[in-house]
Design a protein around this motif. Structure first.
Motif, PDB file in Angstrom:
ATOM      1  N   HIS A 175     -21.281   6.436 -29.773  1.00 28.32           N
ATOM      2  CA  HIS A 175     -21.730   7.638 -28.050  1.00 28.32           C
ATOM      3  C   HIS A 175     -22.916   9.059 -29.098  1.00 28.32           C
ATOM      4  O   HIS A 175     -22.963   9.195 -30.037  1.00 28.32           O
ATOM      5  CB  HIS A 175     -19.922   8.644 -28.689  1.00 28.32           C
ATOM      6  CG  HIS A 175     -19.156   7.484 -27.737  1.00 28.32           C
ATOM      7  ND1 HIS A 175     -18.266   6.754 -28.784  1.00 28.32           N
ATOM      8  CD2 HIS A 175     -18.742   7.234 -26.385  1.00 28.32           C
ATOM      9  CE1 HIS A 175     -17.625   5.956 -28.040  1.00 28.32           C
ATOM     10  NE2 HIS A 175     -18.009   6.381 -27.115  1.00 28.32           N
ATOM     11  N   TYR A 233     -23.960  12.709 -28.080  1.00 30.00           N
ATOM     12  CA  TYR A 233     -22.994  13.884 -27.090  1.00 30.00           C
ATOM     13  C   TYR A 233     -24.510  14.870 -27.731  1.00 30.00           C
ATOM     14  O   TYR A 233     -25.223  15.206 -28.524  1.00 30.00           O
ATOM     15  CB  TYR A 233     -22.107  14.524 -28.549  1.00 30.00           C
ATOM     16  CG  TYR A 233     -21.405  13.680 -28.373  1.00 30.00           C
ATOM     17  CD1 TYR A 233     -19.968  13.173 -28.002  1.00 30.00           C
ATOM     18  CD2 TYR A 233     -20.916  12.261 -29.205  1.00 30.00           C
ATOM     19  CE1 TYR A 233     -18.831  12.637 -27.935  1.00 30.00           C
ATOM     20  CE2 TYR A 233     -19.882  11.473 -29.791  1.00 30.00           C
ATOM     21  CZ  TYR A 233     -18.904  11.970 -28.826  1.00 30.00           C
ATOM     22  OH  TYR A 233     -18.353  11.137 -29.182  1.00 30.00           O
ATOM     23  N   SER A 247     -21.956  13.200 -22.768  1.00 29.26           N
ATOM     24  CA  SER A 247     -22.351  12.862 -23.670  1.00 29.26           C
ATOM     25  C   SER A 247     -22.578  11.028 -22.797  1.00 29.26           C
ATOM     26  O   SER A 247     -21.828  10.688 -21.985  1.00 29.26           O
ATOM     27  CB  SER A 247     -20.351  11.959 -24.287  1.00 29.26           C
ATOM     28  OG  SER A 247     -19.395  11.657 -23.476  1.00 29.26           O
TER      29      SER A 247
END
Length: 198
Positions: A112, A114, A155
């Protein structure tokens, strides 16, 4: 008088805990990072390990960090002066961290990306991890207007098209920063920020 280089390179800073005796590694890393956050080792201070590299392109700073488990605190004192109003784009390459911002808690994991509002205090409990980040002054991103205490984190999943495209551009840019002239790095960084803003 020294002659200026025709094509100055990107300013780079490095930290390697192996350059210090074990008893001094944490304090050396704290000196390096004290303007942005406080660091506490998990376990004995002498077991703390960290390696970092940073590239400064104008107001924007690109970093890569590997460290042993630690706690990071960004407090009110870090939100004054030059360090007060940034957004930070982060990607966990390995390990993870749990970040608390007021009543909000986010678990940051590999895979991910962010974008975090660094104008807010936070506390982070990090595993042994490798991560990369970009520290961006708020005024450089128009999208920053949508980030505040109620929405401190945005995100993307790296497996989705937008996240994958952002990561590919970011990863390539990090490789280029070590070899291109500063003028080229500034042009590439402007393109990167434009893509992120979009």
């Amino acid at each position: 008088m020294a002659e200026k280089a025709a094509n100055p390179s990107v300013p780079v800073s490095r930290f390697d805990c192996r350059d210090f005796p074990p008893a001094e590694r944490l304090s050396a890393f704290r000196r390096l990072t004290r303007s942005v956050y406080e660091v506490q080792a998990v376990g004995a201070s002498s077991s703390f390990e960290a390696e970092a590299i940073g590239f400064q392109v104008g107001e924007v700073v690109f970093n890569r960090l590997r460290c042993s488990p630690a706690h990071f605190h960004r407090r009110e004192k870090h939100l004054r002066g030059e360090g007060r109003d940034f957004l930070v784009l982060e990607a966990q390459l390995s390990g993870g961290q749990t970040v608390r911002m007021g009543e909000r808690q986010v678990r940051m994991l590999p895979g991910h990306l962010y974008l975090r509002d660094w104008a807010l205090p936070f506390a982070s409990a990090a595993d042994a991890m490798t991560m990369t980040s970009v520290i961006i002054p708020r005024h450089r991103l128009e999208a920053s207007a949508a980030m505040h205490a109620r929405t401190p984190v945005v995100s993307w999943q790296g497996s989705e098209p937008a996240g994958r495209a952002l990561w590919l551009i970011w990863e390539r840019l990090m490789m280029d920063l070590a070899v291109v002239p500063l003028a080229t790095a500034k042009t590439l960084t402007e393109g990167f920020l434009g893509f992120l803003d979009g």
